[in-house]
Design a protein around this motif. Structure first.
Motif, PDB file in Angstrom:
ATOM      1  N   MET A   1       0.842  -1.193   0.000  1.00 58.45           N
ATOM      2  CA  MET A   1       0.000   0.000   0.000  1.00 58.45           C
ATOM      3  C   MET A   1       0.880   1.247   0.000  1.00 58.45           C
ATOM      4  O   MET A   1       1.934   1.250   0.616  1.00 58.45           O
ATOM      5  CB  MET A   1      -0.885   0.031   1.229  1.00 58.45           C
ATOM      6  N   ASN A   2       0.387   2.271  -0.649  1.00 58.02           N
ATOM      7  CA  ASN A   2       1.094   3.545  -0.651  1.00 58.02           C
ATOM      8  C   ASN A   2       0.634   4.390   0.524  1.00 58.02           C
ATOM      9  O   ASN A   2      -0.521   4.325   0.926  1.00 58.02           O
ATOM     10  CB  ASN A   2       0.836   4.286  -1.962  1.00 58.02           C
ATOM     11  N   GLU A   3       1.554   5.188   1.051  1.00 55.29           N
ATOM     12  CA  GLU A   3       1.247   6.052   2.185  1.00 55.29           C
ATOM     13  C   GLU A   3       1.357   7.509   1.753  1.00 55.29           C
ATOM     14  O   GLU A   3       2.282   7.888   1.036  1.00 55.29           O
ATOM     15  CB  GLU A   3       2.205   5.782   3.335  1.00 55.29           C
ATOM     16  N   TYR A   4       0.385   8.297   2.232  1.00 52.24           N
ATOM     17  CA  TYR A   4       0.319   9.714   1.888  1.00 52.24           C
ATOM     18  C   TYR A   4       0.023  10.528   3.139  1.00 52.24           C
ATOM     19  O   TYR A   4      -0.553  10.025   4.098  1.00 52.24           O
ATOM     20  CB  TYR A   4      -0.799   9.979   0.870  1.00 52.24           C
ATOM     21  N   SER A   5       0.386  11.799   3.085  1.00 52.29           N
ATOM     22  CA  SER A   5       0.024  12.756   4.127  1.00 52.29           C
ATOM     23  C   SER A   5      -0.707  13.910   3.474  1.00 52.29           C
ATOM     24  O   SER A   5      -0.340  14.349   2.384  1.00 52.29           O
ATOM     25  CB  SER A   5       1.270  13.294   4.832  1.00 52.29           C
ATOM     26  N   ILE A   6      -1.744  14.389   4.170  1.00 52.71           N
ATOM     27  CA  ILE A   6      -2.480  15.561   3.705  1.00 52.71           C
ATOM     28  C   ILE A   6      -2.255  16.678   4.713  1.00 52.71           C
ATOM     29  O   ILE A   6      -2.471  16.494   5.913  1.00 52.71           O
ATOM     30  CB  ILE A   6      -3.982  15.271   3.561  1.00 52.71           C
ATOM     31  N   TYR A   7      -1.837  17.820   4.202  1.00 51.31           N
ATOM     32  CA  TYR A   7      -1.600  19.005   5.018  1.00 51.31           C
ATOM     33  C   TYR A   7      -2.681  20.033   4.688  1.00 51.31           C
ATOM     34  O   TYR A   7      -2.977  20.271   3.517  1.00 51.31           O
ATOM     35  CB  TYR A   7      -0.230  19.615   4.702  1.00 51.31           C
ATOM     36  N   TRP A   8      -3.209  20.662   5.711  1.00 53.65           N
ATOM     37  CA  TRP A   8      -4.185  21.736   5.533  1.00 53.65           C
ATOM     38  C   TRP A   8      -3.387  23.033   5.519  1.00 53.65           C
ATOM     39  O   TRP A   8      -2.856  23.460   6.537  1.00 53.65           O
ATOM     40  CB  TRP A   8      -5.191  21.705   6.667  1.00 53.65           C
ATOM     41  N   ILE A   9      -3.293  23.640   4.373  1.00 49.15           N
ATOM     42  CA  ILE A   9      -2.476  24.835   4.170  1.00 49.15           C
ATOM     43  C   ILE A   9      -3.343  26.079   4.353  1.00 49.15           C
ATOM     44  O   ILE A   9      -4.477  26.128   3.865  1.00 49.15           O
ATOM     45  CB  ILE A   9      -1.844  24.828   2.758  1.00 49.15           C
ATOM     46  N   LYS A  10      -2.803  27.058   5.044  1.00 52.65           N
ATOM     47  CA  LYS A  10      -3.545  28.307   5.238  1.00 52.65           C
ATOM     48  C   LYS A  10      -3.795  28.972   3.892  1.00 52.65           C
ATOM     49  O   LYS A  10      -2.980  28.884   2.975  1.00 52.65           O
ATOM     50  CB  LYS A  10      -2.771  29.236   6.177  1.00 52.65           C
ATOM     51  N   GLU A  11      -4.941  29.624   3.793  1.00 54.47           N
ATOM     52  CA  GLU A  11      -5.395  30.175   2.507  1.00 54.47           C
ATOM     53  C   GLU A  11      -4.381  31.126   1.880  1.00 54.47           C
ATOM     54  O   GLU A  11      -4.119  31.059   0.677  1.00 54.47           O
ATOM     55  CB  GLU A  11      -6.741  30.877   2.685  1.00 54.47           C
ATOM     56  N   GLU A  12      -3.823  32.011   2.664  1.00 55.72           N
ATOM     57  CA  GLU A  12      -2.854  32.986   2.139  1.00 55.72           C
ATOM     58  C   GLU A  12      -1.656  32.273   1.500  1.00 55.72           C
ATOM     59  O   GLU A  12      -1.202  32.646   0.421  1.00 55.72           O
ATOM     60  CB  GLU A  12      -2.379  33.888   3.282  1.00 55.72           C
ATOM     61  N   LEU A  87      -7.403   3.522   4.922  1.00 58.26           N
ATOM     62  CA  LEU A  87      -7.160   3.669   6.345  1.00 58.26           C
ATOM     63  C   LEU A  87      -6.557   5.043   6.575  1.00 58.26           C
ATOM     64  O   LEU A  87      -5.581   5.409   5.916  1.00 58.26           O
ATOM     65  CB  LEU A  87      -6.197   2.582   6.822  1.00 58.26           C
ATOM     66  N   LEU A  88      -7.160   5.820   7.495  1.00 59.48           N
ATOM     67  CA  LEU A  88      -6.703   7.176   7.787  1.00 59.48           C
ATOM     68  C   LEU A  88      -6.349   7.302   9.261  1.00 59.48           C
ATOM     69  O   LEU A  88      -6.944   6.629  10.106  1.00 59.48           O
ATOM     70  CB  LEU A  88      -7.794   8.199   7.475  1.00 59.48           C
ATOM     71  N   GLN A  89      -5.412   8.215   9.545  1.00 58.29           N
ATOM     72  CA  GLN A  89      -5.033   8.490  10.917  1.00 58.29           C
ATOM     73  C   GLN A  89      -4.549   9.934  10.995  1.00 58.29           C
ATOM     74  O   GLN A  89      -3.811  10.397  10.124  1.00 58.29           O
ATOM     75  CB  GLN A  89      -3.922   7.540  11.354  1.00 58.29           C
ATOM     76  N   VAL A  90      -4.977  10.632  12.038  1.00 53.70           N
ATOM     77  CA  VAL A  90      -4.508  11.998  12.262  1.00 53.70           C
ATOM     78  C   VAL A  90      -3.359  11.938  13.255  1.00 53.70           C
ATOM     79  O   VAL A  90      -3.504  11.398  14.351  1.00 53.70           O
ATOM     80  CB  VAL A  90      -5.640  12.905  12.796  1.00 53.70           C
ATOM     81  N   GLU A  91      -2.218  12.473  12.838  1.00 52.23           N
ATOM     82  CA  GLU A  91      -1.045  12.532  13.699  1.00 52.23           C
ATOM     83  C   GLU A  91      -0.446  13.926  13.616  1.00 52.23           C
ATOM     84  O   GLU A  91      -0.126  14.396  12.524  1.00 52.23           O
ATOM     85  CB  GLU A  91       0.012  11.519  13.259  1.00 52.23           C
ATOM     86  N   ASN A  92      -0.323  14.576  14.755  1.00 50.32           N
ATOM     87  CA  ASN A  92       0.289  15.912  14.818  1.00 50.32           C
ATOM     88  C   ASN A  92      -0.344  16.896  13.839  1.00 50.32           C
ATOM     89  O   ASN A  92       0.352  17.686  13.202  1.00 50.32           O
ATOM     90  CB  ASN A  92       1.793  15.832  14.587  1.00 50.32           C
ATOM     91  N   GLY A  93      -1.657  16.833  13.674  1.00 47.75           N
ATOM     92  CA  GLY A  93      -2.367  17.767  12.812  1.00 47.75           C
ATOM     93  C   GLY A  93      -2.308  17.449  11.335  1.00 47.75           C
ATOM     94  O   GLY A  93      -2.757  18.236  10.502  1.00 47.75           O
ATOM     95  N   ILE A  94      -1.760  16.288  10.988  1.00 47.21           N
ATOM     96  CA  ILE A  94      -1.628  15.853   9.597  1.00 47.21           C
ATOM     97  C   ILE A  94      -2.519  14.637   9.402  1.00 47.21           C
ATOM     98  O   ILE A  94      -2.561  13.746  10.248  1.00 47.21           O
ATOM     99  CB  ILE A  94      -0.171  15.473   9.272  1.00 47.21           C
ATOM    100  N   LEU A  95      -3.222  14.583   8.286  1.00 49.14           N
ATOM    101  CA  LEU A  95      -4.053  13.426   7.966  1.00 49.14           C
ATOM    102  C   LEU A  95      -3.230  12.471   7.115  1.00 49.14           C
ATOM    103  O   LEU A  95      -2.878  12.774   5.983  1.00 49.14           O
ATOM    104  CB  LEU A  95      -5.312  13.861   7.210  1.00 49.14           C
ATOM    105  N   ASN A  96      -2.872  11.338   7.702  1.00 52.56           N
ATOM    106  CA  ASN A  96      -2.112  10.310   6.991  1.00 52.56           C
ATOM    107  C   ASN A  96      -3.075   9.230   6.528  1.00 52.56           C
ATOM    108  O   ASN A  96      -4.022   8.902   7.235  1.00 52.56           O
ATOM    109  CB  ASN A  96      -1.055   9.697   7.910  1.00 52.56           C
ATOM    110  N   PHE A  97      -2.829   8.692   5.350  1.00 58.64           N
ATOM    111  CA  PHE A  97      -3.683   7.620   4.870  1.00 58.64           C
ATOM    112  C   PHE A  97      -2.899   6.638   4.014  1.00 58.64           C
ATOM    113  O   PHE A  97      -1.830   6.956   3.497  1.00 58.64           O
ATOM    114  CB  PHE A  97      -4.902   8.161   4.112  1.00 58.64           C
ATOM    115  N   ARG A  98      -3.474   5.452   3.911  1.00 54.63           N
ATOM    116  CA  ARG A  98      -2.913   4.389   3.089  1.00 54.63           C
ATOM    117  C   ARG A  98      -3.980   3.927   2.115  1.00 54.63           C
ATOM    118  O   ARG A  98      -5.151   3.824   2.471  1.00 54.63           O
ATOM    119  CB  ARG A  98      -2.498   3.199   3.938  1.00 54.63           C
ATOM    120  N   CYS A  99      -3.562   3.648   0.905  1.00 56.04           N
ATOM    121  CA  CYS A  99      -4.464   3.104  -0.104  1.00 56.04           C
ATOM    122  C   CYS A  99      -3.629   2.406  -1.168  1.00 56.04           C
ATOM    123  O   CYS A  99      -2.413   2.592  -1.228  1.00 56.04           O
ATOM    124  CB  CYS A  99      -5.358   4.188  -0.703  1.00 56.04           C
ATOM    125  N   GLN A 100      -4.271   1.605  -1.988  1.00 53.20           N
ATOM    126  CA  GLN A 100      -3.557   0.883  -3.038  1.00 53.20           C
ATOM    127  C   GLN A 100      -2.951   1.850  -4.058  1.00 53.20           C
ATOM    128  O   GLN A 100      -1.833   1.680  -4.488  1.00 53.20           O
ATOM    129  CB  GLN A 100      -4.493  -0.090  -3.759  1.00 53.20           C
TER     130      GLN A 100
END
Length: 151
Positions: A1-12, A87-100
């Motif tokens: 499975m590949n692992e990714y992180s999603i960051y919520w970036i401030k609009e500016e 599968l998703l998990q929030v760690e230190n304000g980052i949304l990490n997930f795994r998918c094929q």
């Protein structure tokens, strides 16, 4: 499975760096490699917003289409539809997930995030994919999703 992180970036920051995603990717990688450096920590706080587990879980449950199941076990979030699973998990304000593959995230996860999380940046952990998760756009009456990804 590949692992990714999603960051919520401030609009500016998102507005300034939308077409400079390689710069943002390098910064996030540098911060991940050196999270104790005070200069990087200060910049990271300026650039990102924190994703919280209760808020993201509630949001996903509320915005899940009828054909997608969202549930949690402990601090893990599962998203399921037919033969697709994430599968998703929030760690230190980052949304990490795994998918094929990233296509699963485009079909299952990303559409549920747009309404409350408009400036999301996804970055592969074990794969060199990164880019903005852009909102759904209208083109010739066709709804298309766009993930700006560069290698």
């Amino acid at each position: 499975m590949n692992e990714y992180s999603i960051y919520w970036i401030k609009e500016e920051v998102a507005n300034r760096y939308f077409h400079k995603s390689d710069i943002l990717m390098r910064f996030l990688k540098e911060y991940e490699a050196n999270p104790v450096r005070n200069d990087l920590k200060a910049q990271y706080r300026y650039v990102t917003r924190q994703i919280s587990f209760p808020r993201i879980y509630s949001h996903l449950k509320k915005h899940a289409p009828d054909n997608i199941t969202v549930y949690s076990v402990g601090k893990l979030i599962y998203i399921y539809r037919k033969n697709q699973f994430m599968l998703l998990q929030v760690e230190n304000g980052i949304l990490n997930f795994r998918c094929q593959n990233l296509q699963e995230a485009v079909m299952l996860l990303f559409p549920m995030l747009y309404s409350s999380y408009p400036n999301l940046f996804v970055q592969g952990k074990n794969i060199n994919d990164y880019g903005w998760i852009s909102p759904i756009t209208q083109k010739n009456n066709d709804r298309t999703q766009v993930l700006y990804s560069y290698r």
